[in-house]
Design an enzyme around this catalytic site. Structure first.
Site, mmCIF file in Angstrom:
data_model
loop_
_atom_site.group_PDB
_atom_site.id
_atom_site.type_symbol
_atom_site.label_atom_id
_atom_site.label_comp_id
_atom_site.label_asym_id
_atom_site.label_seq_id
_atom_site.Cartn_x
_atom_site.Cartn_y
_atom_site.Cartn_z
ATOM 1 N N ALA A 125 18.055 5.897 11.165
ATOM 2 C CA ALA A 125 17.926 4.911 10.095
ATOM 3 C C ALA A 125 18.004 5.560 8.725
ATOM 4 C CB ALA A 125 16.611 4.148 10.245
ATOM 5 N N LYS A 126 17.271 6.647 8.531
ATOM 6 C CA LYS A 126 17.226 7.278 7.217
ATOM 7 C C LYS A 126 18.540 7.978 6.867
ATOM 8 C CE LYS A 126 13.102 6.108 5.845
ATOM 9 N NZ LYS A 126 12.967 5.108 4.756
ATOM 10 N N TYR A 169 14.099 6.904 13.667
ATOM 11 C CA TYR A 169 13.820 7.081 12.242
ATOM 12 C C TYR A 169 14.886 7.950 11.579
ATOM 13 C CZ TYR A 169 10.863 8.050 8.117
ATOM 14 O OH TYR A 169 10.351 8.152 6.854
ATOM 15 N N VAL A 176 10.579 -7.316 6.542
ATOM 16 C CA VAL A 176 11.920 -6.970 6.080
ATOM 17 C C VAL A 176 12.828 -6.736 7.283
ATOM 18 C CG1 VAL A 176 13.242 -5.118 4.978
ATOM 19 C CG2 VAL A 176 11.244 -6.069 3.834
ATOM 20 N N ARG A 206 0.849 -1.193 0.000
ATOM 21 C CA ARG A 206 0.000 0.000 0.000
ATOM 22 C C ARG A 206 0.886 1.245 0.000
ATOM 23 N NH1 ARG A 206 -0.782 -2.432 4.993
ATOM 24 N NH2 ARG A 206 -2.931 -2.980 4.491
#
Length: 305
Positions: free
Chosen positions: A158-159, A155, A63, A15
């Protein structure tokens, strides 16, 4: 441009943004391996692509673990004969301030975004190198990874890490003809739908109407479909010379992010002691201190709630 004969894996594509990427890759001719943790969402994504004349299969798995990366590659090879394109999009959020964030909050986000990107890219890149094939690695970043954002320690880490890995992979995979790039999308998602500032844009999108020009042009904020074209272009042969880049896209805007570069360079004979810094740091740094986070202009009056 055509992706006829190409095979793509898109993680987190049941999605939202991931589905838009998968649909556009299929529209351009690629066969697609859909991935999601939601079996129904994955099945629906496959059905949507097939109903439009495309080819798709699904792998339902989280994942992060190497086993999932292996399953994704196996599905591409066994179903479609190989792989040419990998888009690492899967992600989760566990937003909290630093002092409230638990180990599990941190590890979950890092595991899916950062480790998941690493394991999937390692699997596909290894396969491509052993097969002697060129390929396209496209990893999804975020403005939070570029600028930081309140409540998103995990976040942001990670990014930012994903963009760092992309720059490294661009060096390591260049000889093999494999490009690695990051895309920084700015689009209406589950996260932005909860932010009052974007309410008028999100509501317009949900009604199937065009977003106000202020969002699309001034902020570069748009729909998932606005990002998908960049993904398909970077997957194409036309983009074979583009690697190691971070490309921002949203609404009517596209951006090429710079690599971090020093904005002040100074020298002090004998090195920079505490005393030397006390004497010179204000003059050197104060006018050049860099901002953090993103700042948005005031909403036009007609868009305010």
């Amino acid at each position: 441009m055509s992706l006829q004969g190409k095979v793509a894996i898109v993680t987190g594509s049941g999605r939202g943004l991931g589905l838009a990427y998968a649909q556009e890759l299929a529209r351009q001719g690629a066969a697609v391996v859909i991935n999601d943790v939601d079996e129904q969402a994955a099945a629906d994504a496959v059905a949507t692509i097939e109903s439009e004349g495309g080819r798709a299969t699904a792998v339902v798995a989280p994942v992060g673990p190497t086993e999932t990366a292996q399953k994704l590659l196996a599905a591409a090879v066994e179903t479609f004969g190989g792989v040419d394109i990998l888009v690492t999009n899967a992600g989760v959020l566990r937003d909290k301030t630093l002092w409230k964030m638990t180990d599990d909050d941190f590890d979950t986000v890092i595991g899916v975004h950062l480790r998941g990107t690493f394991t999937c890219v390692r699997e596909v890149a290894t396969h491509l190198r052993e097969a002697g094939k060129p390929g396209r690695i496209i990893c999804i970043g975020s403005p939070t990874g570029q600028r930081g954002n309140f409540g998103q320690t995990n976040y942001a880490a990670a990014k930012a890490g994903i963009v760092g890995m992309v720059r490294t992979w661009a060096l390591e995979l260049k000889k093999a003809g494999i490009t690695a790039n990051a895309v920084i999308p700015v689009a209406a998602t589950a996260m932005t739908s909860t932010i009052p500032y974007f309410a008028a844009a999100v509501e317009a999108s949900e009604r199937g109407e065009a977003m106000p020009a202020f969002f699309r042009h001034d902020l570069g904020f748009g729909t998932s479909e606005d990002v998908a074209g960049v993904i398909a272009y970077l997957a194409s042969d036309d983009a074979a010379h583009i690697t190691g880049q971070a490309i921002g896209v949203g609404g009517d805007r596209i951006q090429l992010w710079s690599h971090p570069e020093p904005v002040v360079t100074a020298y002090h004979e004998g090195g920079w002691s505490t005393e030397a810094l006390q004497a010179e740091a204000h003059e050197l740094f104060d006018a050049q201190l860099q901002s953090v986070g993103e700042s948005f202009p005031p909403l036009p009056e007609e868009l305010q709630r």
